[in-house]
Design an enzyme around this catalytic site. Structure first.
Site, short mmCIF file in Angstrom:
data_model
loop_
_atom_site.label_atom_id
_atom_site.label_comp_id
_atom_site.label_asym_id
_atom_site.label_seq_id
_atom_site.Cartn_x
_atom_site.Cartn_y
_atom_site.Cartn_z
N GLN A 11 87.28 77.99 -74.10
CA GLN A 11 85.77 78.36 -73.47
C GLN A 11 85.03 79.02 -74.93
O GLN A 11 84.09 78.42 -74.88
CB GLN A 11 85.92 79.52 -72.48
CG GLN A 11 86.48 79.22 -71.07
CD GLN A 11 86.01 80.36 -70.26
OE1 GLN A 11 85.05 80.42 -69.57
NE2 GLN A 11 87.02 81.25 -70.34
N ASP A 30 92.88 72.57 -82.46
CA ASP A 30 93.39 72.79 -81.18
C ASP A 30 94.73 72.57 -80.77
O ASP A 30 95.27 71.83 -81.81
CB ASP A 30 92.40 72.33 -79.95
CG ASP A 30 92.33 70.75 -80.23
OD1 ASP A 30 93.30 70.28 -79.73
OD2 ASP A 30 91.76 70.16 -80.83
N ALA A 59 94.63 81.35 -77.35
CA ALA A 59 95.44 82.33 -76.50
C ALA A 59 96.21 81.73 -75.45
O ALA A 59 95.66 80.69 -74.84
CB ALA A 59 94.58 83.43 -76.13
N TYR A 98 90.60 88.10 -80.78
CA TYR A 98 89.90 88.58 -79.66
C TYR A 98 91.07 89.21 -78.83
O TYR A 98 92.23 88.58 -78.63
CB TYR A 98 89.29 87.33 -78.80
CG TYR A 98 88.16 86.59 -79.72
CD1 TYR A 98 86.80 87.20 -79.77
CD2 TYR A 98 88.44 85.72 -80.49
CE1 TYR A 98 85.88 86.72 -80.31
CE2 TYR A 98 87.52 85.15 -81.46
CZ TYR A 98 86.40 85.62 -81.31
OH TYR A 98 85.19 85.19 -82.24
N THR A 100 91.78 91.86 -74.82
CA THR A 100 91.40 91.62 -73.61
C THR A 100 91.25 93.22 -72.84
O THR A 100 92.10 94.09 -73.19
CB THR A 100 92.09 90.76 -72.75
OG1 THR A 100 92.10 91.14 -71.24
CG2 THR A 100 93.72 91.18 -72.72
N ASP A 101 90.35 93.22 -71.81
CA ASP A 101 90.22 94.57 -71.10
C ASP A 101 91.82 94.80 -70.21
O ASP A 101 91.92 95.85 -69.86
CB ASP A 101 89.33 94.45 -70.06
CG ASP A 101 89.20 93.24 -69.33
OD1 ASP A 101 89.68 92.15 -69.92
OD2 ASP A 101 88.84 93.40 -67.92
N TYR A 124 100.49 89.20 -69.54
CA TYR A 124 99.26 89.00 -70.36
C TYR A 124 98.68 89.88 -71.18
O TYR A 124 98.84 89.85 -72.41
CB TYR A 124 98.23 88.06 -69.46
CG TYR A 124 96.92 87.96 -69.95
CD1 TYR A 124 96.90 86.98 -70.85
CD2 TYR A 124 95.77 88.88 -69.80
CE1 TYR A 124 95.76 86.51 -71.71
CE2 TYR A 124 94.61 88.64 -70.42
CZ TYR A 124 94.83 87.48 -71.52
OH TYR A 124 93.32 87.32 -72.06
N1 LIG Z 1 88.87 84.07 -70.12
C1 LIG Z 1 88.80 85.43 -69.93
O1 LIG Z 1 88.14 85.90 -68.87
C2 LIG Z 1 89.17 86.45 -71.14
C3 LIG Z 1 88.90 87.93 -70.85
C4 LIG Z 1 89.42 88.97 -72.00
C5 LIG Z 1 89.74 88.40 -73.28
N2 LIG Z 1 89.76 87.09 -73.33
C6 LIG Z 1 90.32 86.51 -74.69
O2 LIG Z 1 89.16 85.98 -75.38
C7 LIG Z 1 89.91 84.81 -76.13
C8 LIG Z 1 89.31 83.25 -75.71
O3 LIG Z 1 89.56 83.40 -74.48
P1 LIG Z 1 89.17 81.84 -73.68
O4 LIG Z 1 88.64 82.39 -72.22
O5 LIG Z 1 88.15 80.95 -74.56
O6 LIG Z 1 90.68 81.23 -73.43
P2 LIG Z 1 90.98 79.69 -73.18
O7 LIG Z 1 89.63 78.91 -72.79
O8 LIG Z 1 92.15 79.38 -72.38
O9 LIG Z 1 91.11 78.93 -74.60
C9 LIG Z 1 92.21 79.29 -75.18
C10 LIG Z 1 92.61 78.00 -76.08
O10 LIG Z 1 93.92 78.30 -76.80
C11 LIG Z 1 94.57 77.22 -76.57
N3 LIG Z 1 96.36 77.44 -76.82
C12 LIG Z 1 97.03 78.15 -75.98
N4 LIG Z 1 98.28 77.88 -76.63
C13 LIG Z 1 98.07 77.33 -77.71
C14 LIG Z 1 99.01 77.19 -78.95
N5 LIG Z 1 100.31 77.26 -78.62
N6 LIG Z 1 98.61 76.35 -79.79
C15 LIG Z 1 97.31 76.05 -80.17
N7 LIG Z 1 96.35 76.37 -79.01
C16 LIG Z 1 96.72 76.92 -77.86
C17 LIG Z 1 94.48 76.53 -75.29
O11 LIG Z 1 94.81 75.34 -75.11
P3 LIG Z 1 95.08 74.65 -73.77
O12 LIG Z 1 93.88 74.93 -72.83
O13 LIG Z 1 95.62 73.52 -73.96
O14 LIG Z 1 96.27 75.63 -73.26
C18 LIG Z 1 92.85 76.87 -75.22
O15 LIG Z 1 92.38 75.80 -75.65
C19 LIG Z 1 91.26 84.91 -75.94
O16 LIG Z 1 91.96 85.89 -76.99
C20 LIG Z 1 91.59 85.71 -74.77
O17 LIG Z 1 92.72 86.32 -74.58
C21 LIG Z 1 89.52 86.07 -72.43
#
Ligand SMILES: NC(=O)c1ccc[n+]([C@@H]2O[C@H](COP(=O)([O-])OP(=O)(O)OC[C@H]3O[C@@H](n4cnc5c(N)ncnc54)[C@H](OP(=O)(O)O)[C@@H]3O)[C@@H](O)[C@H]2O)c1
Length: 288
Positions: A11, A30, A59, A98, A100-101, A124
């Site tokens: 995202q 990626d 992540a 990045y 998380t809460d 998580y």
């Molecule tokens: N989403 C939320 O509500 C939220 C809330 C608080 C904080 N955050 C933090 O914000 C950041 C961005 O989150 P987001 O929502 O953009 O997450 P996301 O859409 O799940 O994107 C994470 C990306 O990391 C990739 N990934 C996972 N394991 C991997 C690996 N071993 N090697 C390479 N790539 C890998 C995933 O690939 P696949 O999709 O193929 O697994 C995905 O493309 C993260 O640090 C997350 O913890 C997110």
């Protein structure tokens, strides 16, 4: 500026590719072209590219699945950030990461500030906290941006789910006892680009952990109501009523914090980057 971006198809990563494009040369990775669990390859890639900045938007984000895949969550969210921090330090570069809460247990009752004691309720949150701690213990210049409830229209998120439900159901039940800051992925990406457009020395001096999220907070039910209200295709919706539910009505493998809103004033005053109200960003996201 040479920027190495991990998690480029997530995202946030997708948005970062666009917002950082004017800052210099981006090398987007990626999971399909570099699995971060392949640590030897990761090190080789970083050392060959010698970036000025590593932006880690990757992540393990499957909050419920993490309960049964603890080892993988800890490797991706806990150990890989440590490796990235070590490589960043060797290159005298900057790491943007990045978090998380969900590092908080939600019992405070008012928005969390950076110095509040984390106490994650699930795997998580624990794995993300391990990543934060590893970076903070290392020697790299870093900015950890702790954020919450990230959404985009381009990837599956709470927003896309509510819109799907609204087309199929007359009544939607949404929990009203989980509260935090809805955060538009594009805003977080825009804020990251604005940070990186500042002088490297200015950023190095302010190395640390900051809360960065949509301004204000809401319950999931308030958020769902606003999504439905702002949907430009409202005439296609089938939904007539959005009713409150309790978290306990929808048992999940992972326990989530109930009140995990983040106070982002430290970030805004340190970097002079204002964070818009979450409702205003949602409106932009729905129409943009
Ligand atoms: N989403 C939320 O509500 C939220 C809330 C608080 C904080 N955050 C933090 O914000 C950041 C961005 O989150 P987001 O929502 O953009 O997450 P996301 O859409 O799940 O994107 C994470 C990306 O990391 C990739 N990934 C996972 N394991 C991997 C690996 N071993 N090697 C390479 N790539 C890998 C995933 O690939 P696949 O999709 O193929 O697994 C995905 O493309 C993260 O640090 C997350 O913890 C997110």
């Amino acid at each position: 500026m040479k920027i190495l971006l991990f998690g480029a198809l997530g995202q946030l990563g997708t948005e970062l590719q666009a917002t950082m494009s004017s800052l210099g040369e981006i090398a987007p990775y990626d999971i399909h072209n570099l699995n971060l669990e392949h640590t030897k390859e990761v090190k080789e890639t970083i050392r060959a590219l010698r970036p000025d900045v590593i932006v880690n938007a990757s992540a393990y984000t499957a909050v419920d699945k993490a309960e049964s895949e603890q080892d993988m969550a800890l490797r991706v969210n806990g150990e890989i950030p440590e490796l990235l921090a070590d490589e960043t330090a060797l290159l005298h570069a900057m790491l943007i990461h990045y978090s998380t809460d969900y590092v908080f247990d939600g019992s405070k009752g008012t928005p969390y500030i950076e110095t509040d004691e984390p106490h994650p309720l699930g795997v998580y949150g624990r794995s993300k906290l391990a990543g934060e701690e590893a970076i903070r213990a290392g020697k790299a210049n870093y900015l950890i941006l702790r954020t919450s409830w990230v959404y985009s229209r381009n990837r599956s998120s709470f927003v896309t789910k509510v819109l799907e439900w609204s087309l199929k159901q007359e009544v939607i039940h949404v929990v009203d006892d989980q509260v935090s800051n809805p955060t538009w992925a594009r805003r977080l990406a825009d804020v990251t680009a604005r940070l990186l457009s500042k002088e490297p020395g200015f950023l190095r001096e302010r190395s640390g952990l900051y809360h960065v999220a949509g301004n204000g907070y809401a319950s999931r039910m308030d958020w769902a109501r606003k999504i439905i209200e702002l949907d430009p295709n409202r005439h296609e919706q089938k939904v007539r009523e959005i009713l409150p539910a309790r978290t306990s009505d929808f048992p999940t493998p992972a326990q989530r914090p109930l009140f995990s809103a983040l106070d982002c004033s430290q970030f805004q005053s340190t970097f002079e980057i204002p964070l818009p109200r979450w409702e205003d960003d949602l409106q932009l996201a729905m129409t943009g």
